[in-house]
Scaffold this active site. Sequence first.
Site, short mmCIF file in Angstrom:
data_model
loop_
_atom_site.label_atom_id
_atom_site.label_comp_id
_atom_site.label_asym_id
_atom_site.label_seq_id
_atom_site.Cartn_x
_atom_site.Cartn_y
_atom_site.Cartn_z
N ASP A 172 47.50 52.08 40.78
CA ASP A 172 46.21 52.77 40.92
C ASP A 172 45.91 53.07 42.39
O ASP A 172 44.76 53.33 42.76
CB ASP A 172 45.08 51.91 40.34
CG ASP A 172 45.05 51.94 38.83
OD1 ASP A 172 45.83 52.69 38.22
OD2 ASP A 172 44.24 51.19 38.24
N ASP A 198 42.07 38.29 32.04
CA ASP A 198 43.05 37.28 31.62
C ASP A 198 42.38 36.13 30.87
O ASP A 198 42.86 35.69 29.82
CB ASP A 198 43.83 36.76 32.83
CG ASP A 198 42.94 36.42 34.02
OD1 ASP A 198 41.71 36.55 33.90
OD2 ASP A 198 43.48 36.03 35.06
#
Length: 322
Positions: free
Chosen positions: A125, A276
Amino acid sequence: MKKHMDTAKGHLVVAMVKGREVRINFFSPVLQLLVGVTAFLSSLVAADRLFHFYVALYWRFSKKRPEEAFEANPLPDPAACSQAFPKVVVQIPMFNEKEVCEQVIDACCNLIWPSDRLYIQVLDDSTCPITRSRVIKKVAEKVALGIHIEDRWRSNRQGYKAGAMIEAEKALGDYEFTAIFDADFSPEPGFLLKTIPYLIDNPRAAFVQARWVFANADESVLTRVQEISLNYHLKCEQYARFATGNFFNFNGTAGVWRLSAIKDAGGWNNRTTVEDMDLSLRAYVRGWKFIFLNDVTVSQHDFVLFYKYLFTNASLCMCAVC
């Protein structure tokens, strides 16, 4: 005049008495309660730390290892029997990490696994032109060598890391497992051979988490202190939780997920910055098991880059002010 002064003194004495009564009757009990609550919470934290330390110490000197409760049969020679190997995708999310973007690609391309069963996705990105140039060049170099690797650059950062992972899943098809490495991590060539067998032989295992080690932790006092803190989390907290069969979360990198477990848990969530932990909790609620491998390590290389960035920018700001 004297009468007015005496009156003022009298009012002051009354105010002081009233103030003392308020302190005794209101503020003192509240402060005592807060101190008691704080002491109780501190005791809980201390007990939690002692529990983790005791369990970790017990298993360190035990003849058995907690991971031995899970079967993991060695895989055959990749060159002789490639079709026995499951399809694995290696995902490398990154953002403007020009210092380490090339070394993580090199490390992932050196992983021992049949080439026709391995797919590497660079989920970049980056807006930094230097990072983009290095990634493009390195990926082109690997493609020329016949490695199945793809540079998946996004023009926007929607959803950040989780958003990149969600978009990358569209290209995975029949792949079974995904190994995730942040840009500052470099796995050893045998990483997949040490971790994937645990997922193959334990169908209800959602992910395997490896332990982090720090390549340049001795560079400064700050990095040394950070290493001590993270080592407690990895060597004591997560190890103890795994050994006792309790919940522990995926650390976001240096691990392998079963793609069907990700799908079953609802996929990555880009509405949180702790994707996560979020995914780990949802998978745990769904009954999936997690495996922590203390003896399998992955090196982190840019342990001090944050501090270099912080102090460099602080110095520039000071110069600008002066």
